[in-house]
Every structure is written in C-alpha cells, then in structure tokens.
Design a protein around this motif. Structure first.
Motif, mmCIF file in Angstrom:
data_model
loop_
_atom_site.group_PDB
_atom_site.id
_atom_site.type_symbol
_atom_site.label_atom_id
_atom_site.label_comp_id
_atom_site.label_asym_id
_atom_site.label_seq_id
_atom_site.Cartn_x
_atom_site.Cartn_y
_atom_site.Cartn_z
ATOM 1 N N HIS A 1 1.046 -1.108 0.050
ATOM 2 C CA HIS A 1 0.104 -0.145 0.060
ATOM 3 C C HIS A 1 0.925 1.216 -0.035
ATOM 4 O O HIS A 1 1.709 1.563 0.894
ATOM 5 C CB HIS A 1 -0.824 0.010 1.294
ATOM 6 N N ARG B 1 3.167 6.263 -5.078
ATOM 7 C CA ARG B 1 2.459 5.494 -6.030
ATOM 8 C C ARG B 1 2.951 6.138 -7.375
ATOM 9 O O ARG B 1 3.275 5.774 -8.437
ATOM 10 C CB ARG B 1 1.121 5.362 -5.815
ATOM 11 N N ASP C 1 -11.775 3.531 -15.258
ATOM 12 C CA ASP C 1 -10.896 3.805 -14.126
ATOM 13 C C ASP C 1 -10.761 5.284 -14.035
ATOM 14 O O ASP C 1 -10.339 5.917 -14.765
ATOM 15 C CB ASP C 1 -9.490 3.060 -14.321
ATOM 16 N N THR D 1 -9.563 6.924 -11.188
ATOM 17 C CA THR D 1 -8.403 7.149 -10.308
ATOM 18 C C THR D 1 -7.089 6.573 -10.505
ATOM 19 O O THR D 1 -6.119 6.849 -9.660
ATOM 20 C CB THR D 1 -9.109 6.760 -8.758
ATOM 21 N N GLU E 1 -6.602 3.403 -10.389
ATOM 22 C CA GLU E 1 -6.250 2.047 -9.297
ATOM 23 C C GLU E 1 -6.146 0.537 -9.997
ATOM 24 O O GLU E 1 -5.540 -0.061 -9.661
ATOM 25 C CB GLU E 1 -7.738 2.108 -8.604
#
Length: 189
Positions: free
Chosen positions: A18, A24, A110, A112, A114
């Motif tokens: 995470h 990210r 999608d 966002t 993710e």
C-alpha cells in the motif's frame, strides 16, 4: 492495535503493498524517460477527433522494461475499453495497426488510476519505443484519456556504431613487408 512495524500515522498507510499517492506516482516515473521531442499522438491528445481510436507513439531516451500501464478516463462511454500495445515500431500509423500486437488488454472504467494492466515482462523487456493503440471505447463517438501511466525500469540505451573492417581470406606474404626473415619465420602458402 497495530503490530510491530505496522504504523498508520496521519492517514498514511505504511503497509507493504500500500503506497500513498505521492509514492505511487514515483512508480510511474517513466514519464521523465520519454523523448518528448519525438512523442506523437495521432487523433489528438486526450480526445479523439471523429472516431474512438487513438494512437500514441512513445519513444524512450533509453531501454525500458515495461511492467505496467494505467489508463485514466471519464465515467462515461468515452472511456477506452480496449488497448493494444506494440513495441519498437517508431512512427507507427493507423495503417500499421493491422499487425499482430504484442499484447491486448480489455479495459475497465478507471477514474483514479487504481487498475494496473500488467504487461508480459519477457516480451516488454527491451523497449525503446512503445505504441499504444486505443481501438474502442464503451460506445461513444470519441474517446477521452486523462492520464497514461507507465511503470517499469529504465536503462541507458546502447549505441551500436558501425565499424568498418577489411579481412583477408588468406594472407599474401608479398603484401606484408618483412625486413628480416629469421629461421623461426614460416610462411604458409
């Protein structure tokens, strides 16, 4: 209660697997390795002109091992529904899209970033140019893409320079001046 090494502080999860949004984003850092001067998008960037197809030609400044792609679109029928990837075909055009793609993905909506589409790493381990062909969307006349993220590893490209060499099939002793012939000198005729 969290166990050792598992801490949540100020809303950021430090768990393995995470990542907070800033970290990210670093995973998709191949943007800095794109040769911006040669980057091409046919049918306009972000929204296609007359149909749903888009074609991105992405040259890199070195070699890339492409591991994953994310596509962010809108929550409507303009979001792409199919993506074909082609490697190492510089200046690809819509005329070239009849070739066998290196990989095809059916896309989900999608909004966002993710959903990551994992590439066949063995097939995409030495990429200096990537073409992304958006072939269709969820039913609209045009396609819209807000973001394309590329994840992978970059290495400096190796320049292959041409070396001119002349080889003799068999040496001719008369072509090579020998000032001193000693008993150890042998000529093979």
């Amino acid at each position: 209660m969290s166990g050792p090494g598992h801490g949540h502080g100020h809303g950021q999860c430090q768990c393995e697997g995470h990542l907070d949004p800033a970290e990210r984003g670093l995973e998709y850092g191949l943007f800095r390795k794109i040769d911006q001067e040669r980057l091409e998008c046919l049918n306009e960037f972000v929204e296609s002109d007359d149909d749903e197809e888009l074609l991105f030609n992405i040259p890199f400044t070195g070699n890339v091992k492409l591991k994953g792609i994310i596509i962010i679109g809108d929550d409507d029928d303009t979001h792409p529904s199919e993506m074909k990837l082609y490697k190492n075909i510089p200046h690809m055009s819509f005329d070239d899209t009849g070739r066998e793609p290196d990989q095809v993905f059916q896309l989900s909506r999608d909004l966002t970033g993710e959903v990551e589409y994992t590439t066949k790493i063995a097939r995409f381990s030495n990429v200096h140019h990537l073409s992304i062909h958006i072939t269709k969307n969820f039913g609209a006349e045009t396609s819209k893409i807000y973001y394309v993220g590329l994840r992978g590893e970059w290495s400096e490209g190796h320049r292959h320079e041409v070396t001119l060499c002349t080889y003799e099939a068999s040496a001719n002793p008369m072509d090579h001046k020998v000032d001193l012939i000693t008993p150890q000198t042998h000529f093979i005729a």
